[in-house]
Design a protein around this motif. Structure first.
Motif, mmCIF file in Angstrom:
data_model
loop_
_atom_site.group_PDB
_atom_site.id
_atom_site.type_symbol
_atom_site.label_atom_id
_atom_site.label_comp_id
_atom_site.label_asym_id
_atom_site.label_seq_id
_atom_site.Cartn_x
_atom_site.Cartn_y
_atom_site.Cartn_z
ATOM 1 N N ILE A 164 56.586 -25.185 17.144
ATOM 2 C CA ILE A 164 57.241 -26.470 16.337
ATOM 3 C C ILE A 164 57.089 -27.606 17.058
ATOM 4 C CG2 ILE A 164 59.232 -26.959 14.964
ATOM 5 C CD1 ILE A 164 59.971 -23.835 14.454
ATOM 6 N N SER A 165 56.761 -28.451 16.957
ATOM 7 C CA SER A 165 56.441 -29.447 17.127
ATOM 8 C C SER A 165 57.939 -30.037 16.928
ATOM 9 C CB SER A 165 54.821 -30.509 16.784
ATOM 10 O OG SER A 165 53.841 -29.707 17.485
ATOM 11 N N TRP A 166 58.294 -30.192 17.024
ATOM 12 C CA TRP A 166 59.936 -30.872 17.028
ATOM 13 C C TRP A 166 59.804 -32.102 17.901
ATOM 14 C CZ3 TRP A 166 61.272 -25.938 18.797
ATOM 15 C CH2 TRP A 166 61.602 -24.607 18.004
ATOM 16 N N ALA A 167 60.871 -32.910 16.550
ATOM 17 C CA ALA A 167 61.064 -34.429 17.225
ATOM 18 C C ALA A 167 62.257 -34.595 16.565
ATOM 19 C CB ALA A 167 60.363 -35.674 17.310
ATOM 20 N N PRO A 168 62.880 -35.325 16.963
ATOM 21 C CA PRO A 168 64.628 -36.192 16.588
ATOM 22 C C PRO A 168 64.343 -37.507 15.640
ATOM 23 C CG PRO A 168 64.887 -36.956 18.285
ATOM 24 C CD PRO A 168 63.144 -35.925 18.109
ATOM 25 N N ARG A 169 65.300 -37.154 14.458
ATOM 26 C CA ARG A 169 65.338 -37.786 13.681
ATOM 27 C C ARG A 169 64.666 -39.553 14.936
ATOM 28 N NH1 ARG A 169 69.013 -35.488 10.275
ATOM 29 N NH2 ARG A 169 68.498 -34.975 9.009
ATOM 30 N N LYS A 170 65.785 -39.859 15.581
ATOM 31 C CA LYS A 170 65.715 -41.021 15.493
ATOM 32 C C LYS A 170 64.110 -41.060 15.915
ATOM 33 C CE LYS A 170 66.700 -39.935 20.159
ATOM 34 N NZ LYS A 170 67.607 -40.283 21.877
ATOM 35 N N ALA A 197 55.506 -28.097 21.513
ATOM 36 C CA ALA A 197 54.715 -27.419 20.507
ATOM 37 C C ALA A 197 56.073 -26.025 21.173
ATOM 38 C CB ALA A 197 54.159 -26.821 20.138
ATOM 39 N N LEU A 198 57.203 -25.492 20.867
ATOM 40 C CA LEU A 198 57.971 -24.547 21.119
ATOM 41 C C LEU A 198 58.228 -23.760 19.732
ATOM 42 C CD1 LEU A 198 60.334 -27.017 23.579
ATOM 43 C CD2 LEU A 198 57.911 -25.660 23.875
ATOM 44 N N THR A 199 58.980 -22.562 20.864
ATOM 45 C CA THR A 199 59.084 -21.406 19.261
ATOM 46 C C THR A 199 61.018 -21.556 19.380
ATOM 47 O OG1 THR A 199 59.293 -19.413 21.102
ATOM 48 C CG2 THR A 199 57.188 -20.224 20.653
ATOM 49 N N LEU A 200 61.353 -20.609 18.540
ATOM 50 C CA LEU A 200 62.487 -20.461 17.783
ATOM 51 C C LEU A 200 62.910 -19.202 19.451
ATOM 52 C CD1 LEU A 200 63.014 -19.933 14.625
ATOM 53 C CD2 LEU A 200 63.194 -21.611 16.397
ATOM 54 N N THR A 201 62.140 -18.582 19.691
ATOM 55 C CA THR A 201 62.500 -18.170 21.617
ATOM 56 C C THR A 201 63.010 -18.970 22.254
ATOM 57 O OG1 THR A 201 61.142 -16.005 20.710
ATOM 58 C CG2 THR A 201 61.710 -16.467 23.288
ATOM 59 N N ASP A 202 61.666 -20.536 22.695
ATOM 60 C CA ASP A 202 61.679 -20.907 22.940
ATOM 61 C C ASP A 202 63.498 -21.708 23.024
ATOM 62 O OD1 ASP A 202 59.719 -20.448 24.258
ATOM 63 O OD2 ASP A 202 58.579 -21.539 22.977
ATOM 64 N N LEU A 203 63.815 -22.132 21.870
ATOM 65 C CA LEU A 203 65.368 -23.264 21.628
ATOM 66 C C LEU A 203 66.377 -22.464 21.646
ATOM 67 C CD1 LEU A 203 67.062 -25.295 20.032
ATOM 68 C CD2 LEU A 203 66.083 -23.580 18.664
ATOM 69 N N ALA A 204 65.869 -20.530 21.656
ATOM 70 C CA ALA A 204 67.095 -19.548 22.044
ATOM 71 C C ALA A 204 67.645 -20.017 23.464
ATOM 72 C CB ALA A 204 67.286 -18.342 21.100
ATOM 73 N N ALA A 247 58.864 -19.319 7.603
ATOM 74 C CA ALA A 247 57.248 -18.387 7.367
ATOM 75 C C ALA A 247 56.189 -19.642 7.367
ATOM 76 C CB ALA A 247 57.669 -17.606 6.165
ATOM 77 N N GLY A 248 56.803 -20.571 6.731
ATOM 78 C CA GLY A 248 55.760 -21.182 6.501
ATOM 79 C C GLY A 248 54.938 -21.499 8.153
ATOM 80 N N ALA A 249 56.035 -22.070 9.646
ATOM 81 C CA ALA A 249 56.150 -21.992 10.428
ATOM 82 C C ALA A 249 55.285 -21.534 11.485
ATOM 83 C CB ALA A 249 57.343 -22.562 11.201
ATOM 84 N N GLU A 250 55.604 -20.103 11.515
ATOM 85 C CA GLU A 250 54.766 -19.051 11.777
ATOM 86 C C GLU A 250 53.193 -18.849 11.434
ATOM 87 O OE1 GLU A 250 55.366 -13.740 12.212
ATOM 88 O OE2 GLU A 250 55.751 -14.745 10.629
ATOM 89 N N GLN A 251 52.771 -19.802 10.520
ATOM 90 C CA GLN A 251 51.810 -19.911 9.768
ATOM 91 C C GLN A 251 51.302 -21.514 10.676
ATOM 92 O OE1 GLN A 251 50.870 -18.936 5.446
ATOM 93 N NE2 GLN A 251 52.511 -18.258 5.446
ATOM 94 N N GLY A 252 52.095 -21.682 11.108
ATOM 95 C CA GLY A 252 51.214 -23.220 12.084
ATOM 96 C C GLY A 252 51.432 -24.376 11.440
ATOM 97 N N ALA A 253 52.145 -24.307 9.907
ATOM 98 C CA ALA A 253 52.997 -25.716 8.908
ATOM 99 C C ALA A 253 52.968 -26.825 9.585
ATOM 100 C CB ALA A 253 53.141 -25.117 7.979
ATOM 101 N N LEU A 254 54.024 -26.663 11.602
ATOM 102 C CA LEU A 254 54.702 -27.312 11.391
ATOM 103 C C LEU A 254 54.421 -27.649 12.943
ATOM 104 C CD1 LEU A 254 58.606 -25.900 10.936
ATOM 105 C CD2 LEU A 254 56.670 -27.124 9.488
ATOM 106 N N THR A 269 57.690 -38.388 23.090
ATOM 107 C CA THR A 269 58.646 -37.839 22.008
ATOM 108 C C THR A 269 60.466 -37.618 23.268
ATOM 109 O OG1 THR A 269 57.899 -36.099 21.856
ATOM 110 C CG2 THR A 269 56.989 -37.982 20.376
ATOM 111 N N THR A 270 61.084 -37.112 22.001
ATOM 112 C CA THR A 270 62.968 -36.767 22.967
ATOM 113 C C THR A 270 62.923 -35.212 22.758
ATOM 114 O OG1 THR A 270 64.357 -38.477 21.735
ATOM 115 C CG2 THR A 270 64.795 -36.314 22.567
ATOM 116 N N PRO A 271 62.239 -34.699 24.392
ATOM 117 C CA PRO A 271 62.579 -33.200 24.457
ATOM 118 C C PRO A 271 63.424 -32.617 23.649
ATOM 119 C CG PRO A 271 62.586 -34.504 26.305
ATOM 120 C CD PRO A 271 62.812 -35.108 25.112
ATOM 121 N N LEU A 272 62.901 -31.382 23.205
ATOM 122 C CA LEU A 272 64.186 -30.586 22.500
ATOM 123 C C LEU A 272 66.092 -30.666 23.265
ATOM 124 C CD1 LEU A 272 64.585 -28.328 20.451
ATOM 125 C CD2 LEU A 272 64.279 -26.457 21.948
ATOM 126 N N ALA A 273 65.688 -30.667 24.669
ATOM 127 C CA ALA A 273 66.899 -30.338 25.051
ATOM 128 C C ALA A 273 67.857 -31.314 25.397
ATOM 129 C CB ALA A 273 66.011 -29.972 27.150
#
Length: 281
Positions: A164-170, A197-204, A247-254, A269-273
């Motif tokens: 998931i290629s996260w970035a915050p709203r800001k 590009a990180l996973t929910l495992t990385d988030l945990a 489930a879409g994220a698992e298929q690469g949608a994010l 971009t602002t890091p997940l951390a």
């Protein structure tokens, strides 16, 4: 030259207006909202504009040169609502529309994509010059579950090891402000996403690192995750949607590795951390 921002009372809209004010655009901004009294604190002109009441839209858009059309929050109603805005914009002579779409909308497996694709088609058909900001996933969409994960010692989801290629709203708000205040963006389609590009495992793992409590990621099948969310008190429709998006994220949608967002921003971009830290405070 007036710039109108729809949905200005929402989380993204407020951030965009603050970014535009920082760029000296205060006097030219118009907040377009259902209830103008809700945005008095923004310190800009506010006009009543309701996606569901077309008769309010032409009056609200008169004199607007540039329109930031922030996609509505009512999934299932947005195609009709956005078309109402676009038709009103055409009627009063809006010169340019910037629209917040969805990452890779034209190929996305997410159920959210259809309304965005329809809106993009309506913009093309309108004849009004436009720019598409295809926003990726807000970090806050997943960070909102961080406190629960700390409490339970587990982060539950249905994204597997999908990146998931996260970035915050800001970050997305700042990108919108850049596009609205600098030349050369008409006709462009920007696929916007975070550098990481990180996973929910990385988030945990990041939650564990910052909280000092071990948090593991537990992956569930989509249906089981939806049921778990319902058991936690979420409405059925929202629970099903969240599970489907995972489930879409698992298929690469994010996922996106173009770094277009950071190029627009002129910074990483602002890091997940950082978002996890803000959430835990």
């Amino acid at each position: 030259m007036k710039t109108g921002i729809t949905g200005a009372s929402g989380q993204l809209g407020r951030l965009v207006i603050e970014q535009l004010k920082q760029r000296g655009a205060t006097d030219s901004l118009v907040a377009l909202v259902r209830s103008p009294e809700k945005v008095k604190d923004l310190g800009v002109e506010a006009r009543a504009a309701d996606y569901d009441q077309p008769e309010t839209l032409e009056a609200a858009l008169k004199g607007i040169d540039t329109l930031l059309l922030i996609s509505g929050s009512e999934v299932g109603q947005r195609e009709r609502q956005h078309k109402n805005v676009i038709e009103a914009a055409k009627a009063v002579g809006v010169r340019w529309i910037v629209y917040t779409s969805l990452l890779h909308a034209d190929t996305s497996v997410l159920d959210l994509a259809a309304e965005h694709v329809a809106t993009e088609a309506a913009l093309q058909a309108s004849g009004i010059p436009y720019t598409l900001l295809r926003n990726g996933w807000y970090t806050q969409n997943h960070a909102g579950f961080v406190p629960m994960a700390v409490q339970n010692g587990v982060y539950v989801g249905s994204a597997g090891e999908g990146k998931i290629s996260w970035a915050p709203r800001k970050d997305y708000a700042e990108a919108a402000a850049v596009v609205l205040t600098t030349p050369g963006h008409e006709g462009k389609i920007y696929e916007l996403a975070g550098d990481e590009a990180l996973t929910l495992t990385d988030l945990a793992a990041e939650i564990s690192r910052q909280s000092g409590k071990t948090v593991t990621y537990k992956n569930l099948p989509q249906g089981e995750y939806a049921n778990a969310l319902k058991d936690a008190g979420l409405p059925e429709g929202l629970a099903d949607a969240l599970a489907g998006w995972d489930a879409g994220a698992e298929q690469g949608a994010l996922y996106d590795d173009s770094r277009t967002l950071s190029k627009l921003l002129g910074r990483p971009t602002t890091p997940l951390a950082d978002v996890v830290k803000d959430t835990l405070q």
